[in-house]
Design a protein around this motif. Structure first.
Motif: not given
Ligand SMILES: [Zn+2]
Length: 321
Positions: A114-116, A153-160
């Motif tokens: 899961a994304c921290p 990690m992490c390249f999710c939309p929120t992190c980007r």
């Molecule tokens: Zn993320």
């Protein structure tokens, strides 16, 4: 400081039923152990107790943690339930209902973590810690996998998005030659540290111990784990570096660095790999490593893991500390 501390990590297969838990309490208390760290959330996201927040491992029955806590309490041993914090795999109640909270690699593939950076993720993990510490008579809780899976990690939309808002840059274009790479490392480690801060607030004066990578500060770079910062700020009460190696020479070198990094702020107990993916130690070599850690200044040792400890190891461990 008092006597030399002795602790052990244990898996549900070691304490799944009353008889095994009782035997374990007997063996450990005979050998002078003071702390048991039972795995209650594994890397699949399954729990080893009946939870109202997450899912119990379907292979387990009853209340394995409850039984363990009772038996250890009777024998006078402390318990820190151990959770693998950010991995969320097939047993994850969190990602089952909210797949958008998954951590993604640069190609957008879920990593089984899961994304921290997502508040909902840290709230869920915090809820689990609240549940075990509220329901069971435990001295504290234990952090593990309190980090990213790796550099990708992490390249999710929120992190980007958050990275773009902060820097105007695309996360994917950054590499270690970039002048802004140092700032990126700090930004990346932030949500992991934030979780430790949140846990400290939630636990009050309850103890918090953390299993951490032995190579510091490399682990800040590779997995966003700044454990020396947590120790220096008193966010955790014990640092247990996983110094799993067959070499006593490395144990000495690592231990000296760990102690220097925390500056006496909290005790450092060296994690030794009786049997791990990186080590396999005879009773003699385990003794040598315990002595190496102690001579270098460590305040204790934590053995990985209970299931690998034979009577001859426990006899040896009884002699130290
Ligand atoms: Zn993320």
């Amino acid at each position: 400081m008092g006597s030399f501390g002795k602790a052990v990590w244990a898996h549900p297969s070691d304490f799944g039923d009353r008889e095994r838990a009782r035997r374990m309490a007997e063996r450990l208390s005979d050998a002078g152990f003071e702390l048991v760290i039972p795995c209650v959330k594994d890397t699949r996201g399954y729990l080893a107790y009946p939870s109202e927040v997450g899912k119990m491992d379907p292979k387990l029955e009853g209340d394995p943690l409850g039984v363990l806590v009772e038996e250890m309490g009777r024998a006078g041993l402390k318990v820190h339930p151990w959770m693998c914090v950010f991995p969320e795999g097939e047993g994850s109640a969190l990602l089952e209902g909210n797949p958008e909270l998954s951590a993604l690699d640069p190609d957008g593939k879920p990593l089984g973590w899961a994304c921290p950076r997502r508040d909902e993720v840290r709230s869920y993990e915090l809820e689990l810690y609240r549940e075990v510490s509220g329901r069971y008579d435990v001295a504290g809780v234990h952090l593990d996998y309190i980090r990213y899976a790796g550099p990708q990690m992490c390249f999710c939309p929120t992190c980007r998005r958050e990275f773009r808002e902060r820097t105007g840059r695309d996360l994917a274009e950054l590499d270690r030659r970039d002048p802004e790479w140092a700032d990126f490392l700090v930004w990346r480690a932030e949500p992991v540290t934030k979780f430790v801060e949140e846990l400290r607030r939630a636990m009050g004066r309850s103890e918090i111990s953390a299993a951490v990578f032995p190579g510091y500060p490399d682990c800040v770079v590779s997995v966003g784990q700044d454990w020396a910062d947590w120790a220096r700020r008193g966010l955790v009460d014990f640092i247990f570096p996983m110094t799993y190696t067959n070499s006593p020479l490395l144990v000495v070198g690592y231990t000296r660095n760990h102690l220097a990094q925390v500056g006496g702020k909290v005790p450092v107990w060296e994690g030794l790999g009786k049997r791990s993916s990186q080590s396999q130690l005879s009773a003699e070599v385990l003794r040598e490593q315990v002595e190496a850690a102690r001579c270098a200044g460590a305040q204790g040792v934590v053995v990985f893991h209970y299931g690998a400890l034979e009577d001859v190891d426990l006899e040896m461990l009884r002699e130290v500390g």
